[in-house]
Design a protein around this motif. Structure first.
Motif, short mmCIF file in Angstrom:
data_model
loop_
_atom_site.label_atom_id
_atom_site.label_comp_id
_atom_site.label_asym_id
_atom_site.label_seq_id
_atom_site.Cartn_x
_atom_site.Cartn_y
_atom_site.Cartn_z
N LYS A 211 -17.51 6.13 -8.43
CA LYS A 211 -17.27 6.40 -7.02
C LYS A 211 -18.46 5.93 -6.17
O LYS A 211 -18.29 5.28 -5.14
CB LYS A 211 -17.03 7.91 -6.85
CG LYS A 211 -16.63 8.31 -5.46
CD LYS A 211 -16.25 9.79 -5.45
CE LYS A 211 -16.32 10.35 -4.04
NZ LYS A 211 -15.98 11.76 -3.97
N GLN A 215 -18.48 2.77 -3.47
CA GLN A 215 -18.91 2.99 -2.09
C GLN A 215 -20.10 2.11 -1.69
O GLN A 215 -20.16 1.59 -0.59
CB GLN A 215 -19.30 4.46 -1.94
CG GLN A 215 -19.54 4.87 -0.51
CD GLN A 215 -19.79 6.38 -0.39
OE1 GLN A 215 -20.02 7.07 -1.38
NE2 GLN A 215 -19.75 6.87 0.83
N PRO A 231 -10.42 0.88 -4.59
CA PRO A 231 -9.77 1.92 -3.78
C PRO A 231 -10.46 2.09 -2.43
O PRO A 231 -11.68 1.99 -2.34
CB PRO A 231 -9.95 3.19 -4.61
CG PRO A 231 -10.69 2.83 -5.84
CD PRO A 231 -10.98 1.39 -5.84
N GLU A 232 -9.64 2.29 -1.41
CA GLU A 232 -10.22 2.52 -0.09
C GLU A 232 -10.57 3.98 0.11
O GLU A 232 -11.56 4.31 0.74
CB GLU A 232 -9.22 2.07 1.00
CG GLU A 232 -9.36 0.59 1.25
CD GLU A 232 -8.32 0.07 2.22
OE1 GLU A 232 -7.83 0.88 3.04
OE2 GLU A 232 -8.02 -1.13 2.15
N ASP A 233 -9.73 4.83 -0.48
CA ASP A 233 -9.97 6.27 -0.34
C ASP A 233 -10.85 6.74 -1.50
O ASP A 233 -10.42 6.82 -2.64
CB ASP A 233 -8.61 6.99 -0.35
CG ASP A 233 -8.78 8.50 -0.24
OD1 ASP A 233 -9.94 8.97 -0.10
OD2 ASP A 233 -7.76 9.20 -0.30
N ASP A 235 -11.88 9.57 -2.25
CA ASP A 235 -11.52 10.85 -2.85
C ASP A 235 -10.23 10.79 -3.66
O ASP A 235 -9.77 11.81 -4.17
CB ASP A 235 -11.43 11.92 -1.76
CG ASP A 235 -12.80 12.17 -1.15
OD1 ASP A 235 -13.77 12.24 -1.92
OD2 ASP A 235 -12.90 12.25 0.09
N ASP A 236 -9.68 9.59 -3.78
CA ASP A 236 -8.47 9.44 -4.58
C ASP A 236 -8.86 9.27 -6.05
O ASP A 236 -9.19 8.18 -6.51
CB ASP A 236 -7.69 8.21 -4.06
CG ASP A 236 -6.33 8.11 -4.72
OD1 ASP A 236 -6.18 8.63 -5.85
OD2 ASP A 236 -5.43 7.51 -4.10
N GLU A 239 -7.04 6.68 -8.25
CA GLU A 239 -7.46 5.30 -8.02
C GLU A 239 -8.82 5.02 -8.67
O GLU A 239 -9.04 3.94 -9.21
CB GLU A 239 -7.54 5.01 -6.50
CG GLU A 239 -6.17 4.89 -5.82
CD GLU A 239 -5.34 3.73 -6.39
OE1 GLU A 239 -5.89 2.64 -6.53
OE2 GLU A 239 -4.15 3.96 -6.72
#
Ligand SMILES: Nc1nc2c(ncn2[C@@H]2O[C@H](COP(=O)(O)OP(=O)(O)OP(=O)(O)O)[C@@H](O)[C@H]2O)c(=O)[nH]1
Ligand SMILES: [Mg+2]
Length: 287
Positions: A211, A215, A231-233, A235-236, A239
């Motif tokens: 993660k 980011q 993944p864009e999200d 917190d997903d 993903e």
């Protein structure tokens, strides 16, 4: 997840440092350049009080140089000059003795004035487990005297080591503190190798690492592991797990039926991060 890692020997290590403190002239506080604040023992100020102190940011070869530069500014602003080093290769290690002597210069001068031959400066080296204390001591001494190893908890007791004629260094076992004020601090310490692996859920640590990399170092992992889309999200979790699986697939962590072995993938992610195989990655920024 709660990480339970404060065994009795850490309390003992702390007590041993407190007992030795009156013999110590200067303290060398060794931090991990990838996580300078998270690797800073909040008990250290309390234990060391106002002993002259030199802050070193070790494993800088593994840290993001831009982020390290920000950390150096951060510490300078707090009146604590911090020197980035790489103890394993000896980078900037030669700058340490002059700085230690500088912190002790007033005492040396007063001894000379009294006609006393100044003795070697006595320095204590403190830091979390596995940060590179013993490696640094060997590098300073120019020979392998202290035991080192790629896991926390290698040094079991204290040991004085002579660095030439000018400095005596006390190697100590790494200490952590009883409670992490912030869950992220525990994650960073686990990811970089300060906590025994047997105590961790590696998949959670690997998820945290992935993660953070998505980011902050997205382009790097996309390229390294040939991942089409990140993944864009953030917190997903599903993903993120797909990213972990893509890494595992690329590294051959496959079980029968072609599925990715997530435990194996997690181990690979952590190992590659620690070995610097994902590039120079910092896991903490100064704000
Ligand atoms: N890449 C890199 N690895 C380092 C550096 N310094 C130490 N290491 C490695 O980190 C691991 C731990 O080093 P040690 O010197 O045993 O750490 P320690 O702080 O004495 O650890 P404890 O005795 O367990 O508290 C070893 O595998 C070293 O080779 C560095 O600057 N860069
Ligand atoms: Mg050691």
């Amino acid at each position: 997840m709660t990480i339970q890692w404060f065994p009795g020997h850490m309390t003992k290590a702390r007590r041993q440092i407190e007992e030795k403190l009156k013999l110590i002239d200067v303290v060398i506080e060794l931090l991990d350049a990838r996580i300078p604040l998270s690797s800073r023992n909040p008990m250290v100020d309390e234990i060391l009080k106002d002993k002259p102190r030199l802050v070193l940011l070790n494993k800088n070869d593994l840290a993001d140089p831009q982020v390290t530069a920000e950390w150096v500014r951060y510490f300078a602003d707090k009146g604590l000059p911090a020197l980035p080093i790489d103890a394993a290769n000896g980078t900037h290690v030669k700058e340490i003795l002059p700085r230690v002597k500088q912190l002790w210069a007033h005492k040396i001068e007063s001894q000379l004035r009294k006609g006393i031959n100044p003795r070697a400066v006595r320095a204590l080296i403190v830091g979390i487990p596995n940060v590179g204390k013993s490696t640094l001591i060997n590098q300073l001494a120019g020979k392998k005297i202290a035991a080192t190893g790629d896991k926390p908890g290698v040094t079991k007791g204290q040991q004085w080591i002579k660095v030439g004629t000018e400095m005596d260094l006390l190697d100590t076992p790494g200490i952590l503190w009883p409670k992490f004020e912030d869950q992220l601090v525990g994650m960073r310490l686990a990811a970089t190798g300060a906590i025994k692996e047997e105590l961790l859920h590696l998949d959670e640590i690997a998820l945290f690492v992935v993660k953070y990399m998505v980011q902050n170092y997205g382009a790097g992992i996309q390229e390294r592991f040939a991942i089409q889309e990140l993944p864009e999200d953030l917190d997903d979790v599903n993903e993120m797990v797909k990213v972990m699986e893509a890494i595992g697939r690329k590294r051959g962590a496959i079980v029968s039926g072609g599925k990715v072995d997530l435990d194996k993938a997690s181990l690979i992610i952590i190992r590659e991060l620690r070995a610097g195989k994902m590039g120079r990655i910092s896991l903490e920024k100064p704000f």
